[in-house]
Design an enzyme around this catalytic site. Structure first.
Site, PDB file in Angstrom:
ATOM      1  CG  HIS A  48      -1.130  -0.415   4.439  1.00 55.42           C
ATOM      2  ND1 HIS A  48      -1.153  -0.564   5.792  1.00 55.42           N
ATOM      3  CD2 HIS A  48       0.091  -0.874   4.057  1.00 55.42           C
ATOM      4  CE1 HIS A  48      -0.027  -1.110   6.202  1.00 55.42           C
ATOM      5  NE2 HIS A  48       0.765  -1.282   5.164  1.00 55.42           N
ATOM      6  N   GLY A 102       7.888  -1.041   5.516  1.00 59.45           N
ATOM      7  CA  GLY A 102       8.545  -2.299   5.870  1.00 59.45           C
ATOM      8  C   GLY A 102       9.805  -2.531   5.037  1.00 59.45           C
ATOM      9  CE  LYS A 135       0.622   4.124   7.765  1.00 60.57           C
ATOM     10  NZ  LYS A 135       0.378   2.824   7.149  1.00 60.57           N
ATOM     11  CB  THR A 163      -0.669  -0.105  11.287  1.00 54.47           C
ATOM     12  OG1 THR A 163       0.404   0.798  11.059  1.00 54.47           O
ATOM     13  CG2 THR A 163      -1.278  -0.479   9.947  1.00 54.47           C
ATOM     14  CG  ASP A 223      -0.628   7.080   4.416  1.00 54.76           C
ATOM     15  OD1 ASP A 223      -1.631   6.661   3.798  1.00 54.76           O
ATOM     16  OD2 ASP A 223      -0.058   6.398   5.286  1.00 54.76           O
ATOM     17  CE1 TYR A 268       0.991  -3.215  10.071  1.00 56.00           C
ATOM     18  CE2 TYR A 268       3.346  -3.564   9.872  1.00 56.00           C
ATOM     19  CZ  TYR A 268       2.149  -3.143   9.337  1.00 56.00           C
ATOM     20  OH  TYR A 268       2.113  -2.643   8.071  1.00 56.00           O
ATOM     21  CB  SER A 315      -3.774   5.588   5.571  1.00 56.10           C
ATOM     22  OG  SER A 315      -2.899   4.661   4.973  1.00 56.10           O
ATOM     23  N   GLY A 359      -0.358   8.447  -2.208  1.00 55.28           N
ATOM     24  CA  GLY A 359      -0.408   9.140  -3.502  1.00 55.28           C
ATOM     25  C   GLY A 359       0.345  10.456  -3.575  1.00 55.28           C
ATOM     26  CB  ILE A 360       2.126  12.568  -1.065  1.00 61.45           C
ATOM     27  CG1 ILE A 360       0.924  12.740  -0.151  1.00 61.45           C
ATOM     28  CG2 ILE A 360       3.057  13.790  -1.095  1.00 61.45           C
ATOM     29  CD1 ILE A 360       0.289  14.086  -0.114  1.00 61.45           C
ATOM     30  CB  SER A 363       8.009  -0.043   9.639  1.00 59.12           C
ATOM     31  OG  SER A 363       7.369  -1.296   9.581  1.00 59.12           O
TER      32      SER A 363
END
Ligand code: GLV
Length: 388
Positions: free
Chosen positions: A277, A81, A253, A157, A308, A131, A275, A310-311, A108
């Site tokens: 988020h 966002g 997601k 999402t 997704d 969303y 995920s 923490g990468i 997004s």
């Protein structure tokens, strides 16, 4: 100098110096104690790799596929966002960098640049994240706009119908466009390059929404707007409705629990993204990388699994692939690159990840990312070692 940035952490430090605090903090925050946000990164470090020697390391390839689309490495840009507040026209610059690099870009719903802005400034299809709001006519029109723009996947999402509380945003009085109180003016005035770029663009509010949705209240405050507009009753029935309305590739997601993952298999979606988020929603939930093997065990090969959260390095990408992800998404590394240096900064972030991924794969004795499995790990991570 961007070329001096050798790690994503270097880009983060540079972004901190160039982006007004309220927007830098928006990216660098998790819900409540930020425990899950931290665990997303920390759990990767607990997973060890097997060092192999005396194997041919020539002709390596990172090329793969995500939902049937070719990718130069299995990394997509996550929907984030307010990206156009990290850097003027941020979503356009990110999409252009991703296109040149040969990886997917996901726009997004809560972006600053609109779907049409991205379509007009790129040449290949991008992905659109949705969303679901109470105003179903608006959702139908958003889906129609994504289709008209040639988007090749819809990323729905599932884990943000109610916004998790992020203390930093409340303390900073985050809004887009920013307010003009002395505190906010000071934050911007101390970031002159950001101000100069921002003065040259007209895109300073939510481009997908303003001028398109009816009865929009105060959009500048993300938290009050989500509370007012997002539909907290979102259900598997709605997923079906959206899948039929969209008619194209659908990615779900925000799945963290194996039971939900099994439900997703029956939904007809093409892929799921494991995920939480980025630790921004349910603080206290397990890390994404800890959830990945459990989800993979539950669904097997019945649905494509992405992840997704923490990468921060190419090593993390390789570990996620080894644990069953077909591809991963980067949110913060993308935003740090963007804040650090616009389009070139995003490209630098992608180069850093690609180089780390390539060298790590080689030192594990492997040459083709598509053949990577848990055998490259020192041992499969035990759940009790990770934060659960
Ligand atoms: C929106 O997606 C957010 O996490 O702030």
């Amino acid at each position: 100098m961007l070329q001096n940035a050798l790690t994503i952490a270097d880009l983060k430090a540079r972004a901190r110096r160039r982006v007004p605090k309220m927007f830098f903090d928006y990216a660098d925050s998790g819900a409540w104690t930020e425990g899950t946000y931290r665990a997303n990164e920390e759990d990767f470090a607990k997973i060890l790799l097997r060092q192999r020697v005396l194997v041919d390391m020539t002709d390596r390839t990172l090329a793969s596929e995500m939902i049937g689309e070719p990718v130069s490495m299995p990394v997509a840009i996550a929907p984030t966002g307010l990206t156009g507040m990290q850097h003027a026209d941020g979503e356009i610059l990110g999409a252009q960098a991703a296109e040149a690099f040969g990886i997917p870009f996901t726009l997004s719903t809560m972006s600053i640049c609109s779907i049409e802005d991205i379509a007009a400034n790129t040449t290949k299809p991008f992905w659109f994240q949705l969303y679901v709001m109470r105003d179903r006519a608006f959702i139908e029109s958003l889906i129609g706009r994504a289709r008209a723009a040639g988007c090749s996947a819809l990323v729905l999402t599932l884990d943000l119908q109610i916004l998790g509380q992020r203390h930093k945003d409340l303390r900073n009085g985050l809004s887009a466009p920013p307010k003009f109180t002395p505190k906010h003016v000071w934050q911007m005035a101390t970031r002159p390059f950001w101000c100069l770029d921002m003065a040259r663009t007209k895109r300073r509010t939510f481009g997908n929404i303003v001028g398109h949705a009816q009865n929009v209240g105060d959009l500048s405050s993300l938290s009050s707007w989500t509370a007012e507009q997002f539909d907290p009753r979102l259900s598997w029935e709605d997923v079906k409705w959206i899948r039929e309305l969209w008619g194209g590739k659908l990615i779900l997601k925000g799945i963290l629990d194996p039971e939900d993952a099994k439900m997703a298999v029956g939904s007809g979606a093409d892929a799921i993204i494991v995920s939480n988020h980025g630790g921004r929603q349910l603080d206290g939930a397990r890390s994404s990388i800890a959830a990945l093997p459990l989800v993979k065990q539950a669904v097997g090969d019945e649905i494509e699994v992405h992840m997704d959260g923490g990468i921060r390095s190419g090593q993390d990408v390789l570990k996620a692939i080894a644990l069953g992800a077909k591809g991963v998404y980067i949110g913060r590394p993308f935003l740090y690159g963007l804040g650090a240096g616009g389009r070139d900064g995003v490209t630098r972030a992608l180069e850093i990840l690609k180089r780390e991924l390539d060298i790590t794969m080689a030192l594990c004795g492997r040459r083709d990312i598509r053949t990577i499995g848990p055998e490259i790990l020192d041992r499969e991570p035990r759940l009790e070692d990770l934060r659960v």
